[in-house]
Enzyme design. Structure first.
Site, PDB file in Angstrom:
ATOM      1  CB  SER A 127      -0.861  -0.005   1.259  1.00 56.18           C
ATOM      2  OG  SER A 127      -1.443   1.261   1.474  1.00 56.18           O
ATOM      3  CE1 TYR A 152      -4.037  -2.402   5.576  1.00 63.66           C
ATOM      4  CE2 TYR A 152      -3.380  -0.090   5.622  1.00 63.66           C
ATOM      5  CZ  TYR A 152      -3.760  -1.215   4.918  1.00 63.66           C
ATOM      6  OH  TYR A 152      -3.826  -1.149   3.554  1.00 63.66           O
ATOM      7  CE  LYS A 156      -1.645  -4.040   3.252  1.00 61.88           C
ATOM      8  NZ  LYS A 156      -2.030  -5.335   2.673  1.00 61.88           N
TER       9      LYS A 156
HETATM   10  C1  UD1 Z   1      -6.690   4.277   3.552  1.00 61.96           C
HETATM   11  C2  UD1 Z   1      -5.446   3.737   4.186  1.00 61.96           C
HETATM   12  C3  UD1 Z   1      -4.645   3.027   3.134  1.00 61.96           C
HETATM   13  C4  UD1 Z   1      -5.481   1.970   2.475  1.00 61.96           C
HETATM   14  C5  UD1 Z   1      -6.709   2.630   1.879  1.00 61.96           C
HETATM   15  C6  UD1 Z   1      -7.642   1.628   1.227  1.00 61.96           C
HETATM   16  C7  UD1 Z   1      -3.831   4.846   5.707  1.00 61.96           C
HETATM   17  C8  UD1 Z   1      -3.388   6.152   6.267  1.00 61.96           C
HETATM   18  N1  UD1 Z   1      -4.786   4.883   4.782  1.00 61.96           N
HETATM   19  O1  UD1 Z   1      -6.275   5.305   2.647  1.00 61.96           O
HETATM   20  O2  UD1 Z   1      -3.521   2.442   3.691  1.00 61.96           O
HETATM   21  O3  UD1 Z   1      -4.738   1.335   1.488  1.00 61.96           O
HETATM   22  O4  UD1 Z   1      -7.415   3.292   2.904  1.00 61.96           O
HETATM   23  O5  UD1 Z   1      -8.276   0.842   2.170  1.00 61.96           O
HETATM   24  O6  UD1 Z   1      -3.349   3.859   6.109  1.00 61.96           O
HETATM   25  N2  UD1 Z   1     -12.550  10.905   3.581  1.00 61.96           N
HETATM   26  C9  UD1 Z   1     -13.557  11.793   3.909  1.00 61.96           C
HETATM   27  N3  UD1 Z   1     -14.720  11.293   4.397  1.00 61.96           N
HETATM   28  C10 UD1 Z   1     -14.922   9.950   4.605  1.00 61.96           C
HETATM   29  C11 UD1 Z   1     -13.890   9.057   4.272  1.00 61.96           C
HETATM   30  C12 UD1 Z   1     -12.710   9.567   3.764  1.00 61.96           C
HETATM   31  O7  UD1 Z   1     -13.415  13.002   3.742  1.00 61.96           O
HETATM   32  O8  UD1 Z   1     -16.004   9.579   5.094  1.00 61.96           O
HETATM   33  C13 UD1 Z   1     -11.296  11.431   3.010  1.00 61.96           C
HETATM   34  C14 UD1 Z   1     -10.073  11.129   3.842  1.00 61.96           C
HETATM   35  O9  UD1 Z   1      -9.862  12.123   4.806  1.00 61.96           O
HETATM   36  C15 UD1 Z   1      -8.991  11.090   2.764  1.00 61.96           C
HETATM   37  C16 UD1 Z   1      -9.716  10.596   1.511  1.00 61.96           C
HETATM   38  O10 UD1 Z   1     -11.098  10.820   1.772  1.00 61.96           O
HETATM   39  O11 UD1 Z   1      -8.515  12.377   2.537  1.00 61.96           O
HETATM   40  C17 UD1 Z   1      -9.487   9.125   1.232  1.00 61.96           C
HETATM   41  O12 UD1 Z   1      -9.772   8.380   2.400  1.00 61.96           O
HETATM   42  P1  UD1 Z   1      -9.863   6.785   2.394  1.00 61.96           P
HETATM   43  O13 UD1 Z   1     -10.749   6.340   1.300  1.00 61.96           O
HETATM   44  O14 UD1 Z   1     -10.213   6.349   3.779  1.00 61.96           O
HETATM   45  O15 UD1 Z   1      -8.395   6.312   2.010  1.00 61.96           O
HETATM   46  P2  UD1 Z   1      -6.981   6.699   2.665  1.00 61.96           P
HETATM   47  O16 UD1 Z   1      -7.124   7.157   4.061  1.00 61.96           O
HETATM   48  O17 UD1 Z   1      -6.278   7.580   1.694  1.00 61.96           O
END
Ligand code: UD1
Length: 349
Positions: A127, A152, A156
């Site tokens: 990841s 987690y 990785k």
């Molecule tokens: C996370 C994990 C990553 C993993 C990926 C897929 C970390 C830090 N992140 O990535 O390892 O591979 O998920 O499972 O380990 N967001 C919102 N509202 C929400 C959900 C998300 O605004 O309800 C935003 C988050 O703040 C972020 C972006 O959307 O900026 C993407 O979030 P998310 O889909 O959870 O993925 P990551 O955190 O990038």
């Protein structure tokens, strides 16, 4: 005879899309899954998409070495793609023992069996989380990894290192009993979307942590309102930047990577590739694109930053483009339309 690929965790979100692409490319597959985080929906979907009712499925837990060993005895396995792992960042902070035990032991068992059964090619699903909050963007495979911020993320990094060490230790093995392990780690950025057939897609357990399932569940009415975590980041629109990679594009990267291993085309015994699009997209942009392409309005609000989020991360994909001959093809709009079609199908709409 077609080469056979073991897909551990093959009934899950990424595993099911990869199984489809492997079969489309002419490989035989055996799927292993303990069904701890999925039901048979996606495996049934895989059978429908490929028209193959006969895909072998083994309900085993990779943490049980005897079961993994039996699988390698029952099938001649030319490569393993290992997905069988827990993946919720927050849960891993609350349950570190469970995460370390599951994610490390299952991978160690796969590697032990791979080496003991005459050697094997092993693809590990890593990841972009290994880069943490990188100083220079986009990140290349040479960008230093930063200390993980969750168990987690740590699993990785640890699994990458374990694979590298096993490749090194087994490189000269040539006996019938023990053989060399070759390895590729694919570092995924943010996989999103669903198969265009809408027969397979993401099935989050409970409230989704990830952005796109939360968006689609809000649009369908399962969730009231999407919270956009943070609009005061140092980016153009104040929301975080990510590299959203279409799940089918991502699945195809596995096929080329596993072929590279099986066809003896690797330049080194252990290789790493970034799998992303190379395009940063902000959370607000993604939400707007979803609304536009699917012609709907999403109920959302700005909320405080989510602890542990990095501001921005996207991939330098040149190595994957040049070495694997792979490139992400689908636009974010196509991907978001597919994600919505899948959510609607789940809701029977
Ligand atoms: C996370 C994990 C990553 C993993 C990926 C897929 C970390 C830090 N992140 O990535 O390892 O591979 O998920 O499972 O380990 N967001 C919102 N509202 C929400 C959900 C998300 O605004 O309800 C935003 C988050 O703040 C972020 C972006 O959307 O900026 C993407 O979030 P998310 O889909 O959870 O993925 P990551 O955190 O990038």
């Amino acid at each position: 005879m077609a080469k056979r690929v073991l897909v551990s965790g093959g009934a899950g979100y990424i595993g099911s899309h990869v199984t489809v692409e492997l079969i489309n490319a002419g490989y035989d597959v055996v799927v292993a899954d303990n069904m701890s985080n999925c039901d048979m929906t996606c495996f049934e979907g895989v059978k429908k998409i490929t028209g193959r009712e006969d895909i072998p499925f083994c309900q085993i837990d990779c943490c049980d070495y005897a079961s993994v060993d039996r699988l390698f005895s029952d099938y001649k396995i030319d490569a393993v793609i290992h997905f069988a792992a827990f993946k919720a960042v927050g849960e891993s902070v609350a349950e570190p023992i469970m995460y370390y035990r599951n994610n490390l032991v299952s991978f160690l068992n796969i590697l032990e069996a791979a080496k003991t059964h005459g050697g094997c090619n092993v693809l590990f699903s890593s990841s972009a989380t290994v880069y943490g909050e990188a100083e220079n963007l986009p990140v290349t495979e040479q960008t230093p990894r930063l200390p993980a911020t969750s168990p987690y993320g740590n699993t990785k990094q640890m699994c990458e290192d374990i694979l590298r060490d096993v490749v090194f230790a087994t490189k000269d093995y040539d006996g019938a009993a023990q053989g060399p392990v070759k390895g590729i780690a694919l570092r995924y950025f943010n996989p999103i979307g669903a198969h265009p057939s809408a027969l397979i897609g993401e099935l989050p357990r409970g409230v989704p942590n990830n952005l796109v399932p939360f968006i689609t569940q809000t649009a369908i009415g399962k969730r009231e309102c999407l919270s956009i975590f943070g609009n005061d980041y140092p980016t153009e629109d104040g929301t975080c930047l990510r590299d959203y990679i279409d799940i089918v594009d991502l699945a195809k990267a596995h096929v080329v990577a596993v072929s590279r291993m099986m066809d003896g085309k690797m330049k080194e015994g252990y290789e790493i590739f970034n799998i992303g699009t190379g395009r940063p997209v902000s959370v607000a942009e993604l939400v707007n694109a979803f609304e536009k392409v699917n012609n709907l309005k999403l109920n959302y609000k700005f909320a405080p930053r989510r602890p542990g989020d990095v501001v921005a991360i996207w991939a330098d994909t040149r190595l994957a483009n040049e070495e694997l001959g792979w490139k992400a093809e689908r636009s974010v709009e196509e991907t978001l339309a597919a994600a919505w079609a899948w959510e609607k199908r789940l809701a029977g709409k």
